[in-house]
Design a protein around this motif. Structure first.
Motif, PDB file in Angstrom:
ATOM      1  N   GLU A  15     -64.434 -27.540 -33.763  1.00 22.73           N
ATOM      2  CA  GLU A  15     -65.225 -28.513 -32.997  1.00 22.73           C
ATOM      3  C   GLU A  15     -64.840 -29.936 -33.394  1.00 22.73           C
ATOM      4  OE1 GLU A  15     -68.490 -25.304 -34.039  1.00 22.73           O
ATOM      5  OE2 GLU A  15     -66.852 -26.299 -35.085  1.00 22.73           O
TER       6      GLU A  15
ATOM      7  N   GLY B  88     -65.813 -34.353 -32.032  1.00 27.91           N
ATOM      8  CA  GLY B  88     -66.509 -35.236 -31.107  1.00 27.91           C
ATOM      9  C   GLY B  88     -67.898 -35.657 -31.534  1.00 27.91           C
TER      10      GLY B  88
ATOM     11  N   ARG C  85     -69.223 -36.535 -26.197  1.00 31.08           N
ATOM     12  CA  ARG C  85     -68.564 -35.355 -25.644  1.00 31.08           C
ATOM     13  C   ARG C  85     -68.003 -34.522 -26.786  1.00 31.08           C
ATOM     14  NH1 ARG C  85     -62.899 -34.715 -22.350  1.00 31.08           N
ATOM     15  NH2 ARG C  85     -63.533 -33.096 -20.844  1.00 31.08           N
TER      16      ARG C  85
ATOM     17  N   SER D 260     -65.941 -31.221 -28.193  1.00 36.29           N
ATOM     18  CA  SER D 260     -64.861 -30.323 -27.800  1.00 36.29           C
ATOM     19  C   SER D 260     -64.761 -29.188 -28.809  1.00 36.29           C
ATOM     20  CB  SER D 260     -63.524 -31.054 -27.754  1.00 36.29           C
ATOM     21  OG  SER D 260     -63.534 -32.111 -26.822  1.00 36.29           O
ATOM     22  N   CYS D 261     -64.337 -28.039 -28.339  1.00 33.54           N
ATOM     23  CA  CYS D 261     -64.118 -26.885 -29.214  1.00 33.54           C
ATOM     24  C   CYS D 261     -62.821 -26.216 -28.765  1.00 33.54           C
ATOM     25  CB  CYS D 261     -65.277 -25.911 -29.120  1.00 33.54           C
ATOM     26  SG  CYS D 261     -65.030 -24.346 -30.001  1.00 33.54           S
ATOM     27  N   VAL D 262     -61.822 -26.269 -29.637  1.00 39.21           N
ATOM     28  CA  VAL D 262     -60.541 -25.650 -29.352  1.00 39.21           C
ATOM     29  C   VAL D 262     -60.502 -24.278 -30.012  1.00 39.21           C
ATOM     30  CG1 VAL D 262     -58.047 -25.840 -29.565  1.00 39.21           C
ATOM     31  CG2 VAL D 262     -59.421 -27.893 -29.203  1.00 39.21           C
TER      32      VAL D 262
ATOM     33  N   ARG E 226     -65.296 -25.702 -19.291  1.00 42.88           N
ATOM     34  CA  ARG E 226     -64.200 -25.090 -20.032  1.00 42.88           C
ATOM     35  C   ARG E 226     -62.889 -25.330 -19.306  1.00 42.88           C
ATOM     36  NH1 ARG E 226     -65.591 -19.053 -20.739  1.00 42.88           N
ATOM     37  NH2 ARG E 226     -63.489 -18.954 -21.646  1.00 42.88           N
TER      38      ARG E 226
ATOM     39  N   THR F 225     -60.124 -24.647 -24.424  1.00 44.39           N
ATOM     40  CA  THR F 225     -61.111 -25.613 -24.892  1.00 44.39           C
ATOM     41  C   THR F 225     -62.401 -25.508 -24.073  1.00 44.39           C
ATOM     42  OG1 THR F 225     -59.352 -27.131 -25.581  1.00 44.39           O
ATOM     43  CG2 THR F 225     -61.568 -28.045 -25.345  1.00 44.39           C
TER      44      THR F 225
ATOM     45  N   TYR G 228     -66.112 -27.700 -23.603  1.00 43.78           N
ATOM     46  CA  TYR G 228     -66.659 -29.038 -23.801  1.00 43.78           C
ATOM     47  C   TYR G 228     -68.176 -29.015 -23.644  1.00 43.78           C
ATOM     48  CZ  TYR G 228     -61.800 -30.250 -22.748  1.00 43.78           C
ATOM     49  OH  TYR G 228     -60.425 -30.324 -22.750  1.00 43.78           O
TER      50      TYR G 228
ATOM     51  N   GLN H 250     -70.628 -32.164 -22.628  1.00 48.45           N
ATOM     52  CA  GLN H 250     -70.912 -33.565 -22.330  1.00 48.45           C
ATOM     53  C   GLN H 250     -72.396 -33.787 -22.496  1.00 48.45           C
ATOM     54  OE1 GLN H 250     -68.768 -36.188 -21.453  1.00 48.45           O
ATOM     55  NE2 GLN H 250     -70.638 -37.408 -21.715  1.00 48.45           N
TER      56      GLN H 250
ATOM     57  N   CYS I 241     -69.967 -24.231 -31.983  1.00 48.99           N
ATOM     58  CA  CYS I 241     -69.312 -23.552 -30.867  1.00 48.99           C
ATOM     59  C   CYS I 241     -69.281 -22.056 -31.152  1.00 48.99           C
ATOM     60  CB  CYS I 241     -67.891 -24.108 -30.741  1.00 48.99           C
ATOM     61  SG  CYS I 241     -66.893 -23.401 -29.430  1.00 48.99           S
TER      62      CYS I 241
END
Length: 118
Positions: free
Chosen positions: A6, A8, A19, A21-23, A71, A77, A79, A81, A95
């Motif tokens: 994660e 952001g 925002r 993010s999770c990769v 997604r 990834t 997201y 928001q 995440c």
């Protein structure tokens, strides 16, 4: 081994936006339903939002109309928001990759801190 990373999080004033993010590593991202959870100090971890493999979102009542989950399967990834943030949104956000209905296990990220304060 699948890893979720994660990013952001941070400090934002009430009414502001962030925002997350999770990769997700590995080649099975598109198979997973994904979710965002949060845990505030002294409280249990709670569901914030989930998104199906096909991209349908579901939200906790407390964030409906303010948060949007999405997604990008090409980027592995997911997201979150977050708009119109409130002090009560302060928490560590996690995440989750949900393997329910598949032969895949569940995975969690390490969390990212979100602090809403003036």
């Amino acid at each position: 081994q699948v890893q979720l990373v994660e990013s952001g999080g941070g400090l934002v004033q009430p009414g502001g936006s962030l925002r997350l993010s999770c990769v997700v590593s590995g080649r099975f991202f598109s198979i997973y339903a994904m979710g965002w959870f949060r845990q505030a100090p002294g409280k249990q971890r709670e569901l914030v939002a989930t998104i199906t493999r096909s991209g349908s979102g579901n939200y906790a009542d407390s964030v409906k109309g303010r948060f949007t989950i999405s997604r990008d399967n090409a980027k592995n990834t997911v997201y979150l928001q977050m708009n119109s943030l409130k002090p009560e949104d302060t928490a560590v956000y996690y995440c989750n990759a949900d393997g329910a209905g598949t032969a895949l296990p569940n995975y969690w990220g390490q969390g990212t801190q979100v602090t809403v304060s003036s």
